[in-house]
Design an enzyme around this catalytic site. Structure first.
Site, short mmCIF file in Angstrom:
data_model
loop_
_atom_site.label_atom_id
_atom_site.label_comp_id
_atom_site.label_asym_id
_atom_site.label_seq_id
_atom_site.Cartn_x
_atom_site.Cartn_y
_atom_site.Cartn_z
N ASP A 1 0.82 -1.21 0.00
CA ASP A 1 0.00 0.00 0.00
C ASP A 1 0.86 1.26 0.00
OD1 ASP A 1 -2.59 -0.75 -0.26
OD2 ASP A 1 -3.22 -0.26 1.77
N ASP B 1 -7.57 -6.43 13.75
CA ASP B 1 -7.22 -7.74 14.27
C ASP B 1 -8.10 -8.13 15.46
OD1 ASP B 1 -6.17 -5.74 15.81
OD2 ASP B 1 -4.09 -6.39 15.65
#
Length: 720
Positions: free
Chosen positions: A290, A443
């Site tokens: 990214d 997460d």
């Protein structure tokens, strides 16, 4: 040696003594060699003359005093040199004048939504509100200190605050002067209006502190029980690590490495996953880049091409629209059509270096155990001894993995996914709703939703994956802000889902009361409020009291428990205790931002890496300098090969990058919130001297010095 002949009893016994060399730290002092007396010489013989013994004892005392004076002079000289060095560092830091407020003003290239100027200005304003509140407390405390000092010299000094109140009630209504009248009114206001609510808030924080300490003690007892009974997760299929065979269990595994502008570490992570001991036909590596820096993109592409040329099954992916931070990156990669052919996905951050047998030791726990959705490995740190900051982080993270994660994994089969060094069953990800971009802790989000769906987690404390911890306070501060604001965002969003879920009531209670409220909300709240606000205020409002066991004994005991998983760090137990309280200001600010949806709660800053590798990786990286001219494999993107035009563009952008590096240098900064709290605590410690509160004075003094060192950025990486 003539004056000291009595030590040896003459020339024939002249060298019986043990030589002692005294070396001075100060170069102006000379090195003196003196022969120490034997132990028997210090004993008084019965047949020796008393007069001679008096002279001998005087000479012995002179020698001992001389030796102690030499040692004291050397110690003072070393302390003086250290103080001079510290003063020079402080002077350079203050002279540079770079504060943490410039971070928001300048922006950060790793924040994805930095194009929204209005949002940045809103974040800056809201960040300054918290600092303004602390600064107001500091100004008030300074005024009160001056007021109390004047009162002290006018005779208003009592050991116990009750005596002041009794003295005012017993004295006649007519006072001697205006100051006495004002001070008596101030004492009455303290007693009637300020002390009761402050004491109530202190009692609430003490109760929360006690509950949290009890929770930590129970976790430590659980870890002790695991060690005594040697409990650990055992796969249903026995794995022979020497032959590397788990009954021929080699399912299809997808490996993902999300990264963003991490040019310092991309080589070592790609090399580590490409060297995983797993059949190549059953393994695919996705490099999810990214990066918005074109030079970094080209460097990563070239590294992928190099490993493709060596036969690795590896693909490069780059998103044009970079929404959703890391969660958006992972979600985009899971939408690829070929993902349906794979059963498991292993995720590693860009600085992680799994060992070659990582997949063999983790994937085997899924075989014949369809309820397991996640297998998480422990982190180990290649730079844990780099500076004081990394040592203190090692203590915290060692406790997190060996105690919190291991105990929760063994007894309730649930813990928060650490975002990396873990293997997921793809079916568990899909049934839990996949990756969502609604928080900065994707997460923890997927772990909670998988737990609500009935999946079990396995934590392997004996499987380690090497990585880095932040070496600078700036990077660590931003990381902790994200780690403590995200859980509060998630708690607001998933609380209705937890209540409506079909899991048992005690699992719901564990999620709401322990996992979120106690460990994510209450801990930073009472830590900051009790030790950074209430304790200094009780010095100026002594009618509200904090017992000594709250200030010293229980925090010391909890620090002792925290440091047990890292026994080599015991010399740092006092700095650890002080630093944890110092970090409470950042954690409290982050918790409030996440709970009330302030602008900084949605800020994602990639943690800066230094690119340190293990010794084995350094040897492997030496062989990566040879350029690969032929590459025959394809990739996930067209035009991945580096032709002549691309190489020229690459060299040009490298020059631009080198020129921009000269403008964007790393700097140590001054952190205004921490500095303000440092002066607040030091002011309170000075006030405590007027009331002769010993243990409170020492705690406030050392805690204030700790805030001062952190505020001047003297604890982590130092940049010249």
């Amino acid at each position: 040696m003539a004056p000291f002949d009595w030590w040896g009893g003459g020339k024939e016994n002249h060298h019986r003594g043990t030589p002692v060399v005294v070396k001075m730290e100060n170069p102006n002092w000379s090195i003196a060699e003196i022969e120490a007396p034997l132990e028997e010489d210090f004993l008084s013989p019965i047949n020796r003359n008393k007069a001679k013994m008096r002279g001998k004892n005087a000479k012995q005392l002179t020698w001992v005093l001389l030796l102690k004076a030499h040692r004291a002079a050397g110690c003072l000289s070393s302390i003086a040199s250290a103080a001079v060095g510290l003063a020079a560092a402080v002077k350079r830091r203050v002279k540079s004048g770079r504060t943490d407020s410039e971070d928001l003003a300048d922006g950060d290239n790793s924040i994805e939504d930095d194009d929204d100027n209005d949002n940045e200005q809103l974040q800056t304003v809201k960040a300054r509100v918290f600092y303004s509140v602390i600064k107001a407390f500091l100004v008030v405390s300074l005024l009160l200190l001056c007021f109390e000092v004047v009162a002290y010299w006018k005779g208003w000094h009592f050991g116990a605050p009750k005596l002041q109140f009794e003295y005012i009630l017993a004295s006649p209504f007519r006072v001697k002067d205006a100051f006495g009248w004002i001070y008596s009114k101030w004492v009455l206001i303290r007693v009637e209006y300020l002390a009761p609510p402050l004491q109530f808030l202190a009692n609430v924080c003490i109760l929360l502190f006690f509950i949290q300490s009890l929770d930590r003690l129970i976790l430590c007892l659980g870890c002790f029980w695991i060690r005594v009974k040697k409990i650990k997760p055992v796969p249903k299929v026995r794995l022979d690590l020497e032959s590397g065979d788990g009954d021929g269990y080699f399912p299809m595994v997808l490996v993902q490495i999300p990264m963003c502008n991490e040019r310092e570490v991309y080589q070592q992570s790609i090399a580590a996953v490409c060297n995983l001991d797993w059949p190549k036909s059953k393994l695919l590596v996705q490099i999810l880049d990214d990066s918005d820096d074109p030079t970094t993109q080209l460097l990563i592409k070239e590294e992928v091409l190099k490993w493709q040329g060596e036969g690795a099954n590896i693909l490069y992916r780059h998103r044009v629209i970079r929404d959703g931070y890391k969660a958006g990156n992972l979600k985009s990669a899971m939408n690829c059509s070929y993902v349906k052919d794979y059963e498991f996905v292993a995720i590693f951050d860009a600085d992680f270096q799994p060992s070659p047998d990582f997949l063999k030791r983790t994937v085997i726990h899924f075989k014949d155990n369809d309820e397991v959705g996640l297998v998480q490995a422990r982190w180990s740190f290649v730079n844990k001894d780099e500076n004081l900051l990394t040592r203190l982080q090692n203590i915290n993270l060692s406790f997190h993995f060996e105690v919190e994660q291991q105990v929760n994994g063994i007894f309730i089969n649930f813990f928060g996914f650490n975002g990396t060094a873990g293997v997921w069953r793809i079916k568990a990800l899909e049934e839990s709703g996949g990756w969502l971009e609604r928080t900065t802790v994707e997460d923890m989000d997927i772990a909670v939703r998988a737990h609500l769906s009935g999946w079990k987690f396995v934590f392997l404390n004996d499987v380690e994956c090497q990585c880095e911890v932040p070496e600078s306070y700036e990077a660590y501060r931003k990381q902790q802000h994200r780690w403590h604001s995200g859980p509060m965002q998630l708690f607001r969003l998933c609380l209705p889902d937890i209540i409506r879920s079909k899991i048992s009531w005690w699992k719901k209670s564990n999620l709401i009361l322990l996992f979120f409220l106690l460990r994510k909300l209450i801990l930073p709240f009472y830590s900051f409020t009790l030790f950074c606000i209430i304790l200094p205020m009780t010095m100026f409002i002594p009618e509200a009291e904090l017992p000594a066991w709250v200030v010293c004994y229980i925090p010391a005991a909890m620090s002792f428990l925290n440091i047990m998983p890292a026994p080599k760090s015991f010399p740092f137990i006092v700095p650890y205790l002080l630093f944890e309280n110092t970090m409470s200001v950042t954690k409290f600010n982050a918790m409030i931002s996440g709970l009330f949806q302030l602008g900084s709660a949605y800020e994602w800053v990639v943690t800066k890496k230094s690119g340190r590798s293990s010794e084995g990786d350094l040897v492997g990286l030496l062989d990566e300098k040879e350029p690969k001219q032929q590459h025959q494999r394809g990739s996930s993107e067209p035009n991945l090969g580096l032709g002549e035009e691309v190489k020229e563009e690459f060299l040009l952008k490298q020059q631009v990058q080198a020129a921009s590096k000269k403008k964007k240098k790393k700097h140590n900064r001054i952190y205004m919130k921490e500095l303000s709290l440092a002066f607040l605590l030091l002011t309170a410690s000075a006030r405590s001297l007027l009331s002769a509160q010993g243990i409170h004075f020492y705690f406030l003094l050392f805690q204030g010095v700790s805030f001062l060192l952190v505020g001047l950025d003297l604890i982590g990486e130092q940049v010249d």
